[in-house]
Scaffold this motif. Structure first.
Motif, PDB file in Angstrom:
ATOM      1  N   CYS A 115       0.830  -1.200   0.000  1.00  0.00           N
ATOM      2  CA  CYS A 115       0.000   0.000   0.000  1.00  0.00           C
ATOM      3  C   CYS A 115       0.866   1.253   0.000  1.00  0.00           C
ATOM      4  O   CYS A 115       0.644   2.184  -0.772  1.00  0.00           O
ATOM      5  N   GLU A 116       1.863   1.261   0.849  1.00  0.00           N
ATOM      6  CA  GLU A 116       2.717   2.428   0.933  1.00  0.00           C
ATOM      7  C   GLU A 116       3.375   2.717  -0.421  1.00  0.00           C
ATOM      8  O   GLU A 116       3.333   3.840  -0.930  1.00  0.00           O
ATOM      9  N   ALA A 117       3.934   1.643  -0.996  1.00  0.00           N
ATOM     10  CA  ALA A 117       4.625   1.823  -2.277  1.00  0.00           C
ATOM     11  C   ALA A 117       3.664   2.285  -3.365  1.00  0.00           C
ATOM     12  O   ALA A 117       3.968   3.190  -4.154  1.00  0.00           O
ATOM     13  N   ILE A 142       7.643  17.007  -4.990  1.00  0.00           N
ATOM     14  CA  ILE A 142       6.597  16.004  -5.184  1.00  0.00           C
ATOM     15  C   ILE A 142       7.015  14.676  -4.554  1.00  0.00           C
ATOM     16  O   ILE A 142       6.235  14.009  -3.863  1.00  0.00           O
ATOM     17  N   PHE A 143       8.271  14.305  -4.769  1.00  0.00           N
ATOM     18  CA  PHE A 143       8.726  13.046  -4.195  1.00  0.00           C
ATOM     19  C   PHE A 143       8.646  13.093  -2.663  1.00  0.00           C
ATOM     20  O   PHE A 143       8.118  12.184  -2.028  1.00  0.00           O
ATOM     21  N   CYS A 144       9.173  14.143  -2.057  1.00  0.00           N
ATOM     22  CA  CYS A 144       9.216  14.212  -0.594  1.00  0.00           C
ATOM     23  C   CYS A 144       7.810  14.236  -0.007  1.00  0.00           C
ATOM     24  O   CYS A 144       7.522  13.585   0.988  1.00  0.00           O
ATOM     25  N   LEU A 145       6.913  15.003  -0.692  1.00  0.00           N
ATOM     26  CA  LEU A 145       5.571  15.157  -0.154  1.00  0.00           C
ATOM     27  C   LEU A 145       4.783  13.852  -0.216  1.00  0.00           C
ATOM     28  O   LEU A 145       4.199  13.410   0.784  1.00  0.00           O
ATOM     29  N   TYR A 146       4.807  13.213  -1.396  1.00  0.00           N
ATOM     30  CA  TYR A 146       3.954  12.036  -1.570  1.00  0.00           C
ATOM     31  C   TYR A 146       4.667  10.749  -1.181  1.00  0.00           C
ATOM     32  O   TYR A 146       4.128   9.932  -0.450  1.00  0.00           O
ATOM     33  N   GLY A 147       5.886  10.579  -1.732  1.00  0.00           N
ATOM     34  CA  GLY A 147       6.611   9.336  -1.425  1.00  0.00           C
ATOM     35  C   GLY A 147       7.170   9.367  -0.009  1.00  0.00           C
ATOM     36  O   GLY A 147       7.178   8.368   0.710  1.00  0.00           O
ATOM     37  N   GLY A 148       7.678  10.530   0.433  1.00  0.00           N
ATOM     38  CA  GLY A 148       8.362  10.621   1.715  1.00  0.00           C
ATOM     39  C   GLY A 148       7.433  10.838   2.896  1.00  0.00           C
ATOM     40  O   GLY A 148       7.761  10.439   4.003  1.00  0.00           O
ATOM     41  N   LEU A 149       6.288  11.511   2.668  1.00  0.00           N
ATOM     42  CA  LEU A 149       5.431  11.817   3.804  1.00  0.00           C
ATOM     43  C   LEU A 149       4.054  11.177   3.724  1.00  0.00           C
ATOM     44  O   LEU A 149       3.640  10.437   4.612  1.00  0.00           O
ATOM     45  N   LEU A 150       3.350  11.441   2.635  1.00  0.00           N
ATOM     46  CA  LEU A 150       1.957  11.007   2.570  1.00  0.00           C
ATOM     47  C   LEU A 150       1.825   9.487   2.622  1.00  0.00           C
ATOM     48  O   LEU A 150       1.022   8.936   3.402  1.00  0.00           O
ATOM     49  N   ALA A 151       2.626   8.811   1.785  1.00  0.00           N
ATOM     50  CA  ALA A 151       2.504   7.352   1.719  1.00  0.00           C
ATOM     51  C   ALA A 151       2.830   6.703   3.071  1.00  0.00           C
ATOM     52  O   ALA A 151       2.036   5.880   3.568  1.00  0.00           O
ATOM     53  N   PRO A 152       3.958   7.042   3.719  1.00  0.00           N
ATOM     54  CA  PRO A 152       4.214   6.462   5.039  1.00  0.00           C
ATOM     55  C   PRO A 152       3.136   6.849   6.055  1.00  0.00           C
ATOM     56  O   PRO A 152       2.714   6.037   6.870  1.00  0.00           O
ATOM     57  N   PHE A 153       2.659   8.087   5.951  1.00  0.00           N
ATOM     58  CA  PHE A 153       1.641   8.563   6.888  1.00  0.00           C
ATOM     59  C   PHE A 153       0.396   7.674   6.817  1.00  0.00           C
ATOM     60  O   PHE A 153      -0.089   7.165   7.821  1.00  0.00           O
ATOM     61  N   PHE A 157      -1.071   3.923   9.431  1.00  0.00           N
ATOM     62  CA  PHE A 157      -2.341   3.604  10.110  1.00  0.00           C
ATOM     63  C   PHE A 157      -2.689   2.132   9.908  1.00  0.00           C
ATOM     64  O   PHE A 157      -3.064   1.409  10.821  1.00  0.00           O
ATOM     65  N   LEU A 158      -2.559   1.733   8.650  1.00  0.00           N
ATOM     66  CA  LEU A 158      -2.896   0.364   8.285  1.00  0.00           C
ATOM     67  C   LEU A 158      -2.007  -0.620   9.044  1.00  0.00           C
ATOM     68  O   LEU A 158      -2.464  -1.609   9.630  1.00  0.00           O
ATOM     69  N   ASP A 159      -0.729  -0.261   9.041  1.00  0.00           N
ATOM     70  CA  ASP A 159       0.272  -1.121   9.650  1.00  0.00           C
ATOM     71  C   ASP A 159      -0.002  -1.302  11.153  1.00  0.00           C
ATOM     72  O   ASP A 159      -0.086  -2.440  11.662  1.00  0.00           O
ATOM     73  N   ALA A 160      -0.184  -0.173  11.808  1.00  0.00           N
ATOM     74  CA  ALA A 160      -0.433  -0.229  13.247  1.00  0.00           C
ATOM     75  C   ALA A 160      -1.722  -0.992  13.523  1.00  0.00           C
ATOM     76  O   ALA A 160      -1.818  -1.807  14.461  1.00  0.00           O
ATOM     77  N   GLY A 161      -2.705  -0.749  12.662  1.00  0.00           N
ATOM     78  CA  GLY A 161      -3.975  -1.461  12.814  1.00  0.00           C
ATOM     79  C   GLY A 161      -3.796  -2.963  12.691  1.00  0.00           C
ATOM     80  O   GLY A 161      -4.315  -3.752  13.492  1.00  0.00           O
ATOM     81  N   PHE A 162      -3.032  -3.356  11.695  1.00  0.00           N
ATOM     82  CA  PHE A 162      -2.785  -4.798  11.491  1.00  0.00           C
ATOM     83  C   PHE A 162      -2.108  -5.411  12.707  1.00  0.00           C
ATOM     84  O   PHE A 162      -2.466  -6.508  13.144  1.00  0.00           O
ATOM     85  N   THR A 172       1.118   0.755  22.351  1.00  0.00           N
ATOM     86  CA  THR A 172      -0.194   1.260  21.943  1.00  0.00           C
ATOM     87  C   THR A 172      -0.227   1.453  20.422  1.00  0.00           C
ATOM     88  O   THR A 172       0.804   1.409  19.736  1.00  0.00           O
ATOM     89  N   TYR A 173      -1.465   1.698  19.952  1.00  0.00           N
ATOM     90  CA  TYR A 173      -1.660   1.922  18.512  1.00  0.00           C
ATOM     91  C   TYR A 173      -0.815   3.086  18.028  1.00  0.00           C
ATOM     92  O   TYR A 173      -0.116   3.002  17.018  1.00  0.00           O
ATOM     93  N   TRP A 174      -0.857   4.190  18.790  1.00  0.00           N
ATOM     94  CA  TRP A 174      -0.164   5.390  18.330  1.00  0.00           C
ATOM     95  C   TRP A 174       1.340   5.236  18.393  1.00  0.00           C
ATOM     96  O   TRP A 174       2.067   5.794  17.572  1.00  0.00           O
ATOM     97  N   GLU A 175       1.783   4.459  19.381  1.00  0.00           N
ATOM     98  CA  GLU A 175       3.210   4.191  19.477  1.00  0.00           C
ATOM     99  C   GLU A 175       3.685   3.418  18.248  1.00  0.00           C
ATOM    100  O   GLU A 175       4.687   3.761  17.605  1.00  0.00           O
ATOM    101  N   LEU A 176       2.898   2.405  17.953  1.00  0.00           N
ATOM    102  CA  LEU A 176       3.227   1.600  16.775  1.00  0.00           C
ATOM    103  C   LEU A 176       3.226   2.463  15.510  1.00  0.00           C
ATOM    104  O   LEU A 176       4.101   2.361  14.642  1.00  0.00           O
ATOM    105  N   TRP A 177       2.205   3.290  15.433  1.00  0.00           N
ATOM    106  CA  TRP A 177       2.064   4.160  14.240  1.00  0.00           C
ATOM    107  C   TRP A 177       3.284   5.053  14.095  1.00  0.00           C
ATOM    108  O   TRP A 177       3.863   5.188  13.027  1.00  0.00           O
ATOM    109  N   ARG A 178       3.706   5.625  15.239  1.00  0.00           N
ATOM    110  CA  ARG A 178       4.817   6.567  15.189  1.00  0.00           C
ATOM    111  C   ARG A 178       6.106   5.879  14.767  1.00  0.00           C
ATOM    112  O   ARG A 178       6.870   6.381  13.940  1.00  0.00           O
ATOM    113  N   ILE A 179       6.338   4.711  15.341  1.00  0.00           N
ATOM    114  CA  ILE A 179       7.569   3.993  15.016  1.00  0.00           C
ATOM    115  C   ILE A 179       7.614   3.652  13.531  1.00  0.00           C
ATOM    116  O   ILE A 179       8.609   3.884  12.823  1.00  0.00           O
TER     117      ILE A 179
END
Lengths: 683, 210
Positions: A115-117, A142-153, A157-162, A172-179
């Motif tokens: 998903c991220e990729a 464009i690369f930094c905004l979408y590839g570097g920030l938006l996609a990981p952002f 959520f998905l990752d931490a949720g999984f 916690t969820y947010w800890e996982l998300w942040r890492i």
């Protein structure tokens, strides 16, 4: 990894330098190669990620696998994305199986990584045509905004949720998300650009690196590696904060000298070494808990990476713009000069300029144009400077300049004012219009000659028109003299005589004025002209000639609008030539049938048509097409200029002319001219 | 007035240019001539037809309608007693040649100097009066011949041909005495005092018929 990916880089035309045979081979194998290479790279990336994990903390500080997937997608056409993801899947399984995680979690990780990729690559592809090259601020943003920030952002959520769903990780969820988020941002900003820049320009085809550059790069990387090693490995847990700045000079060096590729790889080197050191318990980022250390290190690296990416891109953009300008300057078919506004000192000129003005480079660089006596009238320079002062651009300024031998050239100068080295300069493009000028002059002479020819035809009429009032004046004066000699001069009669003398004098001078207008050599002056008045003027002028030829002139001036933008005298000339032509053609027509009709009609709301119809011998059908050429004539004693002149006048007025034979005999010449629209018709 | 004309002599002026017509009329009037001006050859033909065309004609060449040369041609066909001065604003060789061959007094160009114009008019009028005199004499002679009987004309022709009375009597089949009587009658009616004068009159008549 990069080497492996090079093979798949044929996707973009920029990398088309690949040898043709290699290409065809690659093209054949690509469907297989792409997934296989992705698989290998993904596996290696994951292994690196594991190697850089802070123990006992299970999350890698840098997880290159995801950014490798992102890079792979960016290097593949969208239709190949399925294959790339499919290729990555076995590598993912292989890696994850080593960590003994549940199958479900493993699949979930793959889904979130993909998903991220896909989000990153999709957005970048959407906003950026062509490959990501880190050589412009736009593509880097464009690369930094979408590839570097938006996609990981988003994917975090998905990752931490999984993770929560599978009750796998701790925290916690947010800890996982942040890492997840910070690790993915870091790898996306460091790893993916390095991979992508290796593909962006074809290093392995051996063209782009010169030997000097190569050694410089080697030197830089050894220096960087050594400094980074010293700073992040050798130093203890709480160093002097200025030490963190130690690698920066090398990064600056890379950004300034080695372009995006050097910079991204330098960043990657620092990142890799710093994390590796910390992971092995060395350096400044070992003071706190592993989570704390990881967070600090990630923040440090992210904050360091972004400015240098942009710096390199900005410098590259400037360099590319400068190179484009330099290329344009060198390769321009027009001579270009760069001179200082202040003192007209020549800073640079291109080869064409040197060729045109017959100088050697050494003779002009650093010298003033005034010293070279370049401008025939030096005040032209001041006018040039004045004209470029406003918005800084100038087009087609006509001037006369001299070459080294002092030969005058007519040129058109176009240019801009620009700062070169902090000094206001004029960048001037020169176009030699000497030939064009000569041709124009020749045209002018042609028109003039033809006008004189027409004048010759008319000289009888002109003599008649002038001698008539002169005769009356002389006889009136004689009569007055005789009356004055009588005993009681009749004063009333004498007053009448004087009045008549005055009006005849005016009549004569008007006639002369008409002729002068005809013979004066002038360039086209466009003014609103009432065509109907103009036609009537011409008819008045040719009327004596018509009488002598026993031609009856008929007018049917019915066009509702008759104002055109034109040169009055030239248009008179055109109409007169057509009328004279028509009258001449009727020389053999029976005297009762010598009718010449001048009509005007509205051709369209924007155009007026003047039709001159005669009942003469008509035009031989095979000659119609050549009728308007210079020196072409169907007359026995014509020179063939009249209609060519009409044509050139009509062309100058953006009109058209055509000729045809009338069904009932004779010919009609049609002249179509653009009308002045009502708004602009007031002078 | 420089040239006082003894009896108002007539100058006919045909020109399409109104202001020139006016100016020339003034000048010629001031010079003592009676001027009649016309706008075109047609106007002249209509207005002066059969009226005693005395005087001379000042004629423009280039005019709307029939040109001056056309008018000259048609006047020559009628009786040719009106001397013509051409006056044009633009003289070209063909028309001047044609005009002079047609018997024009002069071919002048505008602007014309006063003396030139008035001299030409004087010459033309002189020729006119001369023509007038010749014409009157011929008319007179013709009238005298009209008065002769058929016989007397036959005798007249033979006398002028130099025949003797006896020969004439033989030729015409009459008595010599009768011939003598006819001969005296001819001399009387022709107002001749000698045979030589009679021969001269016969020559004049002959030349007129030719």
């Amino acid at each position: 990894v990069a080497k492996a990916f090079e093979a798949t880089s044929v996707t973009w035309p920029d990398t088309a330098d690949a040898r043709a045979e290699g290409r065809s081979l690659l093209a054949q194998w690509r469907p297989v190669l792409c997934p296989v290479l992705t698989c290998i790279a993904y596996y290696l990336g994951s292994q690196i990620g594991f190697a850089l994990t802070f123990r006992p903390h299970p999350v890698s500080v840098l997880w290159p696998a995801n950014s490798i997937l992102l890079a792979a997608l960016l290097l593949t056409p969208i239709r190949g994305w399925g294959a790339v993801l499919l290729g990555a899947f076995p590598a993912h399984c292989l890696v994850q199986l080593q960590t003994h995680i549940p199958i479900g979690m493993m699949l979930c990780y793959f889904v979130s990584n993909s998903c991220e990729a896909v989000i990153g690559a999709g957005c970048i592809r959407h906003f950026l045509a062509g490959p990501v090259r880190f050589d412009s601020l736009r593509s880097t943003s464009i690369f930094c905004l979408y590839g570097g920030l938006l996609a990981p952002f988003l994917s975090s959520f998905l990752d931490a949720g999984f993770v929560q769903l599978n009750h796998w990780g701790a925290g916690t969820y947010w800890e996982l998300w942040r890492i997840r988020f910070s690790s993915n941002v870091l790898s996306a900003l460091t790893f993916a650009p390095a991979v992508l820049t290796w593909f962006a320009s074809p290093l392995l085809n051996g063209r782009s690196w010169r030997r000097k550059e190569f050694f410089e790069a080697i030197l830089l990387f050894f220096g960087l590696a050594a400094t980074t090693y010293a700073t992040f490995y050798k130093v203890g847990p709480s160093p002097n904060p200025t030490l963190f700045l130690a690698p920066l000079p090398f990064l600056l060096w890379a950004a300034l000298r080695l372009g995006p590729r050097g910079t991204t790889n330098a960043i990657l080197t620092v990142t890799f070494l710093a994390i590796w050191s910390a992971a092995h318990g060395h350096g400044p980022f070992t003071a706190d808990t592993p989570e704390q250390n990881a967070r600090s290190l990630q923040m440090f690296l992210i904050v360091m990476a972004i400015p240098f990416l942009f710096l390199a891109a900005g410098i590259e953009e400037r360099a590319a713009a400068e190179e484009r300008f330099t290329n344009a300057f060198r390769a321009s078919p027009d001579p270009i000069s760069i001179t200082r506004v202040r003192d007209a000192i020549v800073l640079d000129v291109n080869e064409r300029w040197l060729a045109m003005f017959r100088y050697d480079r050494a003779e002009v660089i650093g010298r003033s144009l005034f010293d070279l006596k370049f401008y025939s009238s030096p005040e032209d320079r001041a006018r040039l400077i004045g004209l470029t002062a406003g918005d800084g651009a100038l087009r087609d300024f006509e001037s006369s300049v001299r070459d080294k031998n002092g030969t005058s050239l007519c040129v058109e100068l176009s240019g801009v004012r620009a700062d070169v080295g902090g000094e206001p300069c004029l960048i001037i493009t020169t176009r030699d219009i000497t030939d064009r000028k000569r041709a124009e002059e020749a045209d002018l002479n042609l028109v003039h000659a033809a006008r004189l020819a027409a004048l010759g035809q008319l000289s009888a009429s002109i003599a008649h028109e002038i001698n008539q009032p002169l005769g009356a004046i002389l006889s009136n004066a004689d009569a007055a003299e005789m009356l004055l000699e009588s005993d009681s001069p009749p004063l009333d009669e004498l007053r009448k005589i004087v009045a008549d003398i005055r009006s005849d004098d005016i009549r004569a001078s008007e006639t002369i004025g008409h002729i002068r207008m005809l013979t004066r050599k002038r360039t086209t002056q466009l003014n609103p002209v009432n065509l109907h008045d103009l036609i009537m003027d011409v008819v008045r002028l040719v009327a004596p000639d018509a009488r002598q030829r026993r031609v009856s002139l008929e007018m049917a001036l019915t066009a509702p609008q008759c104002t055109v933008l034109g040169d009055r005298v030239q248009l008179q000339q055109a109409v007169m030539n057509l009328i004279l032509n028509g009258m001449e053609s009727m020389a053999e027509t029976a005297a009762t049938g010598r009718d010449l009709v001048v009509r005007t009609v509205e051709k369209s709301p924007e155009q007026i048509e003047i039709a001159v119809s005669d009942l003469g011998r008509g035009i031989p059908p095979d000659k119609i097409s050549r009728l308007f050429e210079s020196f072409f004539t169907t007359k026995e004693n014509g020179v063939g200029l009249g209609l060519a002149v009409v044509r050139s006048i009509v062309d100058a007025h953006h009109g058209s002319i055509s000729a045809e034979n009338n069904p009932g005999g004779g010919a009609t010449f049609r002249l179509v001219l653009p009308l002045v629209t009502t708004e602009s018709s007031s002078p | 007035v420089i040239n006082p004309a003894p009896d108002q002599q007539v100058v006919h002026l045909v020109d399409d240019d109104e202001s020139f017509r006016k100016a020339a009329s003034r000048l010629l009037s001031a010079a003592g001539y009676e001027v009649r001006s016309y706008r075109s050859a047609g106007d002249f033909a209509l207005a002066s037809h059969d009226v005693n065309r005395r005087g001379c004609l000042l004629l423009d060449v280039r005019m709307p309608g029939p040109s001056g040369l056309d008018l000259q041609e048609s006047l020559a066909k009628e009786d040719g007693s009106l001397p013509i001065i051409f006056l044009t604003a633009h003289a070209d060789v063909p028309s001047s040649v044609r005009a002079m061959k047609g018997g024009a007094v002069d071919f002048l160009t505008k602007p014309v100097k006063r003396d030139v114009l008035l001299n030409a008019v004087r010459t033309a009028l002189a020729r006119a009066s001369q023509l007038q005199t010749t014409h009157a004499h011929r008319v007179e002679l013709r009238e005298r011949v009209e008065r002769l009987t058929v016989r007397e004309r036959e005798v007249f022709q033979l006398v002028v041909a130099g025949r003797l009375n006896k020969q004439i009597a033989a030729e015409l089949g009459m008595a010599e005495r009768t011939v003598k009587a006819h001969r005296a009658q001819v001399m009387h009616k022709m107002e001749a005092t000698s045979v030589a004068e009679l021969v001269h009159l016969a020559d004049e008549l002959h030349s007129e018929q030719a």
